[in-house]
Design a protein around this motif. Structure first.
Motif, PDB file in Angstrom:
ATOM      1  N   GLN A   1      -9.581  -1.545   2.173  1.00  0.00           N
ATOM      2  CA  GLN A   1      -9.799  -0.097   2.074  1.00  0.00           C
ATOM      3  C   GLN A   1      -8.490   0.634   1.802  1.00  0.00           C
ATOM      4  O   GLN A   1      -8.441   1.565   0.993  1.00  0.00           O
ATOM      5  N   GLN A   2      -7.419   0.200   2.466  1.00  0.00           N
ATOM      6  CA  GLN A   2      -6.120   0.829   2.234  1.00  0.00           C
ATOM      7  C   GLN A   2      -5.659   0.606   0.791  1.00  0.00           C
ATOM      8  O   GLN A   2      -5.084   1.510   0.175  1.00  0.00           O
TER       9      GLN A   2
ATOM     10  N   TYR B   1       0.814  -1.220   0.000  1.00  0.00           N
ATOM     11  CA  TYR B   1       0.000   0.000   0.000  1.00  0.00           C
ATOM     12  C   TYR B   1       0.849   1.273   0.000  1.00  0.00           C
ATOM     13  O   TYR B   1       0.525   2.224  -0.694  1.00  0.00           O
TER      14      TYR B   1
ATOM     15  N   PHE C   1     -14.622   8.265   3.590  1.00  0.00           N
ATOM     16  CA  PHE C   1     -13.349   7.872   4.197  1.00  0.00           C
ATOM     17  C   PHE C   1     -12.311   8.993   4.183  1.00  0.00           C
ATOM     18  O   PHE C   1     -11.192   8.793   4.652  1.00  0.00           O
TER      19      PHE C   1
ATOM     20  N   ARG D   1     -10.265   9.679   7.392  1.00  0.00           N
ATOM     21  CA  ARG D   1      -9.679   8.558   8.136  1.00  0.00           C
ATOM     22  C   ARG D   1      -8.187   8.421   7.840  1.00  0.00           C
ATOM     23  O   ARG D   1      -7.725   8.736   6.738  1.00  0.00           O
TER      24      ARG D   1
ATOM     25  N   MET E   1      -8.498   1.785   8.862  1.00  0.00           N
ATOM     26  CA  MET E   1      -9.097   1.117   7.703  1.00  0.00           C
ATOM     27  C   MET E   1      -8.605  -0.318   7.577  1.00  0.00           C
ATOM     28  O   MET E   1      -7.528  -0.671   8.053  1.00  0.00           O
ATOM     29  N   SER E   2      -9.413  -1.130   6.899  1.00  0.00           N
ATOM     30  CA  SER E   2      -9.035  -2.516   6.611  1.00  0.00           C
ATOM     31  C   SER E   2      -8.003  -2.539   5.484  1.00  0.00           C
ATOM     32  O   SER E   2      -7.764  -1.537   4.804  1.00  0.00           O
TER      33      SER E   2
ATOM     34  N   MET F   1     -15.478   6.058  -1.919  1.00  0.00           N
ATOM     35  CA  MET F   1     -14.821   6.261  -0.631  1.00  0.00           C
ATOM     36  C   MET F   1     -15.052   7.676  -0.097  1.00  0.00           C
ATOM     37  O   MET F   1     -14.253   8.206   0.669  1.00  0.00           O
TER      38      MET F   1
ATOM     39  N   ARG G   1      -7.568   0.295  -1.796  1.00  0.00           N
ATOM     40  CA  ARG G   1      -8.359   1.188  -2.645  1.00  0.00           C
ATOM     41  C   ARG G   1      -7.802   2.608  -2.611  1.00  0.00           C
ATOM     42  O   ARG G   1      -7.793   3.308  -3.622  1.00  0.00           O
ATOM     43  N   VAL G   2      -7.309   3.037  -1.440  1.00  0.00           N
ATOM     44  CA  VAL G   2      -6.672   4.360  -1.346  1.00  0.00           C
ATOM     45  C   VAL G   2      -5.394   4.390  -2.178  1.00  0.00           C
ATOM     46  O   VAL G   2      -5.116   5.348  -2.903  1.00  0.00           O
TER      47      VAL G   2
ATOM     48  N   VAL H   1      -6.906   9.981   4.395  1.00  0.00           N
ATOM     49  CA  VAL H   1      -7.121   9.491   3.036  1.00  0.00           C
ATOM     50  C   VAL H   1      -7.015  10.616   2.011  1.00  0.00           C
ATOM     51  O   VAL H   1      -6.341  10.480   0.982  1.00  0.00           O
TER      52      VAL H   1
END
Length: 356
Positions: free
Chosen positions: A145-146, A91, A133, A136, A141-142, A130, A148-149, A99
């Motif tokens: 989710q990370q 990530y 988010f 955040r 985050m899971s 998102m 996706r960022v 985010v």
């Protein structure tokens, strides 16, 4: 609208030197990736796929060869001087930034106007679903989710080529499937040229327009997922993608350009043009293409395993062991270890590997 780039790799080689030892990680590769194509580099550990991606990104300098992005040779340019963005395996988010700021970071480095940054970040957050988010931080985050960022941060740079370095390998199996679908959907929507490194065959098959199979720094085969699976050009490719039986057989010429394939004493039609010569060949037979409704051949069951939607067998025939899969086994005649079982091959699914 952003112009997505064609990528051409010509005579690309990378040699690592450690003391007196030389390791050729990438060996004289040629590859063309069309604008908007999604291409997966697939192969076992040490095959050179990650080194190749790092050369595309600018993290490694080729020993020899050229890398064209569009019409520009970028082989010796630093990462910031080439039209690429990268999604990393870990990530690579800034833990102290939320985010919004993580996604905006590259635009801030480029000193884009604040209004433009806000507009582009809000747009990509909406695209990635998102919106909620933005404030955040990564620790809230899971893993999915990370990731996706991380993908949003790469997409927002509006680069011509998007590079993926095994981005889903840290996620659990169910989330990997979900993110796989999300990435493919996004890539289709955005249309960006994408190059994706993975060792996961299912991932490569489901994501790709084109799969590049690598081994020992060389490209073994390039083709669509269907071509690679149904028409592998070697035993290595056949066994690396999915499961495959490699059976000894003989091609026998018939009238005209037609031929038959003799397997275990039974002849199956073939479209192979033999030019009048018989020859020994290897035949690729996928386990799921074996049929149990006819009894052309008979063998002894060595393994019989119920897998829910499938029943898996290992069958010994004339000294060769065959893997076979019976789909939807409910209500069917299931054989146990030691029993005899009859089957036949689907001649349309037989694929020839000519080793001569």
């Amino acid at each position: 609208m952003k112009e997505f780039k064609k990528v051409e790799i010509k005579n690309l080689t990378k040699i690592f030197i450690s003391g007196k030892n030389k390791v050729k990680a990438v060996d004289n590769l040629d590859l063309t990736i069309e604008p908007g194509e999604f291409v997966c580099l697939l192969g076992p550990s040490g095959c050179g796929k990650t080194t190749m991606l790092r050369m595309l990104a600018g993290f490694e300098v080729p020993t020899t060869g050229n890398i064209f992005i569009g019409n520009k040779d970028v082989a010796n340019l630093t990462p910031d001087k080439r039209d690429t963005a990268m999604v990393f395996q870990n990530y690579a988010l800034f833990p102290h930034m939320n985010v919004f700021d993580n996604i905006a970071y590259g635009l801030k480095v480029q000193k884009r106007p604040k209004a433009e940054i806000n507009e582009r970040v809000e747009k990509i957050l909406k695209l990635m679903k998102m919106d909620d988010f933005a404030t955040r931080v990564p620790s809230q985050m899971s893993g999915g989710q990370q990731q996706r960022v991380s993908l949003a941060r790469a997409l927002i740079m509006n680069s011509g080529v998007l590079l993926f370095d095994e981005p889903l390998s840290n996620l659990d199996a169910k989330l990997r499937l979900h993110m796989r679908d999300e990435i493919r959907k996004l890539q289709k929507e955005v249309g960006i040229t994408s190059i994706y490194v993975t060792h996961d065959q299912a991932e490569a098959m489901s994501l790709s327009d084109k799969v590049v199979i690598m081994k020992d720094g060389k490209i073994m085969q390039v083709g669509s997922p269907i071509e690679i699976y149904q028409r592998p050009n070697s035993e290595f490719v056949a066994k690396f993608i999915g499961r495959a039986n490699i059976l000894k057989a003989k091609l026998i010429p018939e009238d005209g350009n037609s031929a038959t394939i003799n397997i275990f004493g039974h002849e199956y039609p073939s479209k192979e043009d033999l030019n009048g010569k018989s020859k020994e060949v290897d035949i690729v037979v996928r386990p799921e293409t074996i049929k149990f409704d006819k009894k052309t051949h008979e063998g002894t069951v060595l393994k019989s395993v119920f897998m829910g939607e499938n029943h898996e067998y290992e069958i010994e025939v004339n000294g060769q062991i065959i893997e076979a899969v019976l789909s939807n086994p409910h209500g069917k005649d299931i054989k146990s270890v030691g029993e005899r079982i009859g089957f036949t091959f689907d001649h349309e699914a037989l694929h020839i590997i000519d080793n001569n």
